[in-house]
Design an enzyme around this catalytic site. Structure first.
Site, PDB file in Angstrom:
ATOM      1  N   LYS A   1       2.219 -17.721 -26.442  1.00  0.00           N
ATOM      2  CA  LYS A   1       3.161 -18.810 -26.708  1.00  0.00           C
ATOM      3  C   LYS A   1       3.395 -18.882 -28.207  1.00  0.00           C
ATOM      4  O   LYS A   1       2.464 -19.064 -28.981  1.00  0.00           O
ATOM      5  CB  LYS A   1       2.589 -20.124 -26.182  1.00  0.00           C
ATOM      6  CG  LYS A   1       3.479 -21.313 -26.499  1.00  0.00           C
ATOM      7  CD  LYS A   1       3.011 -22.559 -25.781  1.00  0.00           C
ATOM      8  CE  LYS A   1       3.855 -23.753 -26.180  1.00  0.00           C
ATOM      9  NZ  LYS A   1       3.437 -24.962 -25.468  1.00  0.00           N
TER      10      LYS A   1
ATOM     11  N   ARG B   1      10.681 -31.395 -26.430  1.00  0.00           N
ATOM     12  CA  ARG B   1       9.914 -32.454 -27.101  1.00  0.00           C
ATOM     13  C   ARG B   1      10.647 -33.781 -27.020  1.00  0.00           C
ATOM     14  O   ARG B   1      10.007 -34.836 -26.962  1.00  0.00           O
ATOM     15  CB  ARG B   1       9.615 -32.041 -28.546  1.00  0.00           C
ATOM     16  CG  ARG B   1       8.649 -30.848 -28.578  1.00  0.00           C
ATOM     17  CD  ARG B   1       8.338 -30.379 -29.983  1.00  0.00           C
ATOM     18  NE  ARG B   1       7.588 -29.110 -29.929  1.00  0.00           N
ATOM     19  CZ  ARG B   1       7.398 -28.311 -30.970  1.00  0.00           C
ATOM     20  NH1 ARG B   1       7.879 -28.648 -32.155  1.00  0.00           N
ATOM     21  NH2 ARG B   1       6.714 -27.194 -30.835  1.00  0.00           N
TER      22      ARG B   1
ATOM     23  N   LYS C   1       3.075 -26.503 -35.449  1.00  0.00           N
ATOM     24  CA  LYS C   1       2.040 -26.021 -34.529  1.00  0.00           C
ATOM     25  C   LYS C   1       1.596 -24.606 -34.912  1.00  0.00           C
ATOM     26  O   LYS C   1       1.086 -23.853 -34.081  1.00  0.00           O
ATOM     27  CB  LYS C   1       2.566 -26.087 -33.084  1.00  0.00           C
ATOM     28  CG  LYS C   1       2.978 -27.517 -32.665  1.00  0.00           C
ATOM     29  CD  LYS C   1       3.209 -27.651 -31.157  1.00  0.00           C
ATOM     30  CE  LYS C   1       3.518 -29.107 -30.789  1.00  0.00           C
ATOM     31  NZ  LYS C   1       3.623 -29.325 -29.330  1.00  0.00           N
TER      32      LYS C   1
ATOM     33  N   GLU D   1      -3.947 -11.749 -26.954  1.00  0.00           N
ATOM     34  CA  GLU D   1      -4.014 -13.077 -26.322  1.00  0.00           C
ATOM     35  C   GLU D   1      -4.032 -12.947 -24.802  1.00  0.00           C
ATOM     36  O   GLU D   1      -4.804 -13.620 -24.115  1.00  0.00           O
ATOM     37  CB  GLU D   1      -2.807 -13.933 -26.744  1.00  0.00           C
ATOM     38  CG  GLU D   1      -2.890 -14.523 -28.151  1.00  0.00           C
ATOM     39  CD  GLU D   1      -3.856 -15.708 -28.216  1.00  0.00           C
ATOM     40  OE1 GLU D   1      -4.491 -16.059 -27.203  1.00  0.00           O
ATOM     41  OE2 GLU D   1      -3.970 -16.296 -29.319  1.00  0.00           O
TER      42      GLU D   1
ATOM     43  N   LYS E   1       6.357 -16.999 -23.775  1.00  0.00           N
ATOM     44  CA  LYS E   1       7.236 -18.120 -24.060  1.00  0.00           C
ATOM     45  C   LYS E   1       7.524 -18.202 -25.553  1.00  0.00           C
ATOM     46  O   LYS E   1       6.586 -18.045 -26.328  1.00  0.00           O
ATOM     47  CB  LYS E   1       6.496 -19.364 -23.588  1.00  0.00           C
ATOM     48  CG  LYS E   1       7.188 -20.650 -23.776  1.00  0.00           C
ATOM     49  CD  LYS E   1       6.300 -21.743 -23.296  1.00  0.00           C
ATOM     50  CE  LYS E   1       6.928 -23.035 -23.728  1.00  0.00           C
ATOM     51  NZ  LYS E   1       6.045 -24.126 -23.745  1.00  0.00           N
TER      52      LYS E   1
ATOM     53  N   SER F   1      13.594 -24.891 -23.178  1.00  0.00           N
ATOM     54  CA  SER F   1      14.623 -25.921 -23.289  1.00  0.00           C
ATOM     55  C   SER F   1      15.755 -25.557 -24.261  1.00  0.00           C
ATOM     56  O   SER F   1      16.923 -25.797 -23.973  1.00  0.00           O
ATOM     57  CB  SER F   1      13.965 -27.234 -23.710  1.00  0.00           C
ATOM     58  OG  SER F   1      13.223 -27.051 -24.909  1.00  0.00           O
TER      59      SER F   1
ATOM     60  N   TYR G   1      15.190 -24.163 -16.330  1.00  0.00           N
ATOM     61  CA  TYR G   1      15.848 -25.421 -15.970  1.00  0.00           C
ATOM     62  C   TYR G   1      17.071 -25.167 -15.101  1.00  0.00           C
ATOM     63  O   TYR G   1      17.630 -26.093 -14.527  1.00  0.00           O
ATOM     64  CB  TYR G   1      16.208 -26.205 -17.240  1.00  0.00           C
ATOM     65  CG  TYR G   1      14.966 -26.512 -18.054  1.00  0.00           C
ATOM     66  CD1 TYR G   1      14.125 -27.558 -17.690  1.00  0.00           C
ATOM     67  CD2 TYR G   1      14.592 -25.708 -19.132  1.00  0.00           C
ATOM     68  CE1 TYR G   1      12.955 -27.813 -18.393  1.00  0.00           C
ATOM     69  CE2 TYR G   1      13.435 -25.948 -19.843  1.00  0.00           C
ATOM     70  CZ  TYR G   1      12.619 -27.001 -19.473  1.00  0.00           C
ATOM     71  OH  TYR G   1      11.458 -27.243 -20.161  1.00  0.00           O
TER      72      TYR G   1
HETATM   73  C1  PBG Z   1       3.540 -28.606 -24.391  1.00  0.00           C
HETATM   74  C2  PBG Z   1       4.650 -27.721 -23.993  1.00  0.00           C
HETATM   75  C3  PBG Z   1       5.803 -27.390 -24.720  1.00  0.00           C
HETATM   76  C4  PBG Z   1       6.612 -26.669 -23.850  1.00  0.00           C
HETATM   77  C5  PBG Z   1       5.926 -26.525 -22.642  1.00  0.00           C
HETATM   78  N1  PBG Z   1       4.704 -27.175 -22.742  1.00  0.00           N
HETATM   79  C6  PBG Z   1       6.229 -27.785 -26.090  1.00  0.00           C
HETATM   80  C7  PBG Z   1       5.433 -27.407 -27.245  1.00  0.00           C
HETATM   81  O1  PBG Z   1       4.485 -26.619 -27.172  1.00  0.00           O
HETATM   82  O2  PBG Z   1       5.725 -27.929 -28.323  1.00  0.00           O
HETATM   83  C8  PBG Z   1       7.996 -26.165 -24.160  1.00  0.00           C
HETATM   84  C9  PBG Z   1       8.921 -25.985 -22.984  1.00  0.00           C
HETATM   85  C10 PBG Z   1      10.365 -25.944 -23.311  1.00  0.00           C
HETATM   86  O3  PBG Z   1      10.784 -25.956 -24.487  1.00  0.00           O
HETATM   87  O4  PBG Z   1      11.156 -25.904 -22.360  1.00  0.00           O
HETATM   88  N2  PBG Z   1       2.428 -28.021 -24.907  1.00  0.00           N
END
Ligand code: PBG
Length: 337
Positions: A207, A217, A230, A246, A261, A287, A326
């Site tokens: 990720k 968010r 992050k 990982e 992701k 998203s 989505y």
């Molecule tokens: C939370 C999480 C996130 C997403 C999935 N689980 C956001 C992040 O890590 O800041 C993102 C999913 C998306 O953008 O559709 N840990």
């Protein structure tokens, strides 16, 4: 056109004409290398408190947060469209968010109530529960924070408790999305120790720290709280070898499947993972990717359905076993026709 030119051209091709197999619909269908079916799609859904409530997400036109009763209706629609599983994300009420994210392991939290309601009303659909603290903490980070530092092992303790209440509520798959080191092994051991040996783990293994999570968010209400970034736990988008480490580590710790992701900009990672590991590999069309396609089609740049299917198909071609998107319901309905 002179005969000699024609002769030269044919000699040059040596009879190799790839267009032959593309000439008709039946032939294209016959040589098609990959498929996209509703069974490839996992539908992420956002949960809010209340009854008969749906709220819009400004940066994700067409996606709404749903109260549990409406979520159950959506789950039925997904099942009827052939979608195998849902991924749930709670928008925790403000007053329940705290520095230590205790709400994450409240057995009666929004997530657990949503899991239980869908499990009893639509038992045929798989339920994937996200485990991370940003959906419960007051500062929008995925881990506990002390003096600006994200604590690894302390975070895992909270995540383990969170995973256990989710499994008890009906989660079929626990999906840690936090990128702390060692969380998969800790969750696996706890699940096995508490009678949840059959509960799967789908780890968000590779990720990346990505701007494409912006609309998510907003959807879960963590974005406006987030201080800083992050980068100390999510991966550097410049790296690719590290993603394989990982993934290898999560598999060693007991992950049943892994996720990469974001999606489309990271298909090179999906392909490398597919070539290196013989396990189910999922990718998340996140998203921001959804927003890009949705907003561009609203602006008339291209046809929405065509963009949706082409983008989802690209994940399959790259080697993913399935896609979190989505678009899942709309795409499944299009494909099912
Ligand atoms: C939370 C999480 C996130 C997403 C999935 N689980 C956001 C992040 O890590 O800041 C993102 C999913 C998306 O953008 O559709 N840990």
């Amino acid at each position: 056109m002179s005969e000699s030119w024609m002769k030269h051209d044919v000699d040059f091709l040596g009879g190799r004409r790839l267009r032959r197999s593309r000439a008709t619909a039946w032939s294209r269908a016959m040589v098609r290398e990959t498929t996209l079916t509703p069974a490839d799609l996992i539908w992420p859904l956002f949960v809010i408190d209340g009854h008969n409530e749906r709220t819009a997400i400004r940066s994700m036109p067409g996606v709404e947060r749903l109260s549990i009763d409406l979520l159950v209706v959506a789950a039925r629609e997904a099942r009827d469209a052939g979608i195998p599983a849902l991924a749930l994300f709670p928008n925790t009420p403000d007053q329940l968010r705290s520095e230590d994210a205790e709400e994450a392991y409240n057995p009666d939290n929004l997530m657990c109530r949503a899991l239980a309601a869908i499990k009893s009303a639509v038992p045929e659909i798989g339920l994937i529960a996200d485990v991370a603290l940003d959906e419960y903490s007051s500062d929008g980070q995925d881990g506990l924070v002390r003096d600006g530092v994200i604590l690894n092992d302390e975070t895992i303790e909270v995540m383990v408790r969170s995973a256990l209440v989710q499994a008890a509520a009906g989660a079929d798959i626990i999906a840690p999305s936090d990128m702390m080191d060692g969380r998969v092994g800790a969750i696996r051991a706890a699940l096995d120790g508490q009678g949840f040996a059959a509960t799967q783990i789908m780890s968000y293994a590779a990720k990346y720290a990505s701007c494409f999570y912006g609309p998510f968010r907003e959807a879960v209400g963590s974005g406006s709280r987030l201080k800083g970034d992050k980068l100390t736990y999510q991966m550097d988008f410049a790296n690719s070898d590290e993603a394989l480490r990982e993934i290898a580590q999560d598999l060693e710790e007991g992950a049943d499947s892994v996720m990469i992701k974001p999606g489309l900009p990271y298909l090179d990672i999906v392909r490398r993972a597919r070539d290196a590991f013989n396990v189910p590999i999922y990718a998340y069309q996140v998203s921001g990717e959804y927003a890009m396609i949705e907003l561009a089609s609203a602006a008339g740049a291209f046809d929405r359905s065509a963009a949706m299917l082409e983008s989802l198909w690209a994940f399959k071609r790259a080697g993913s076993s399935g896609v979190l998107s989505y678009f899942a319901l709309d795409a499944a309905r299009l494909l099912g026709k």
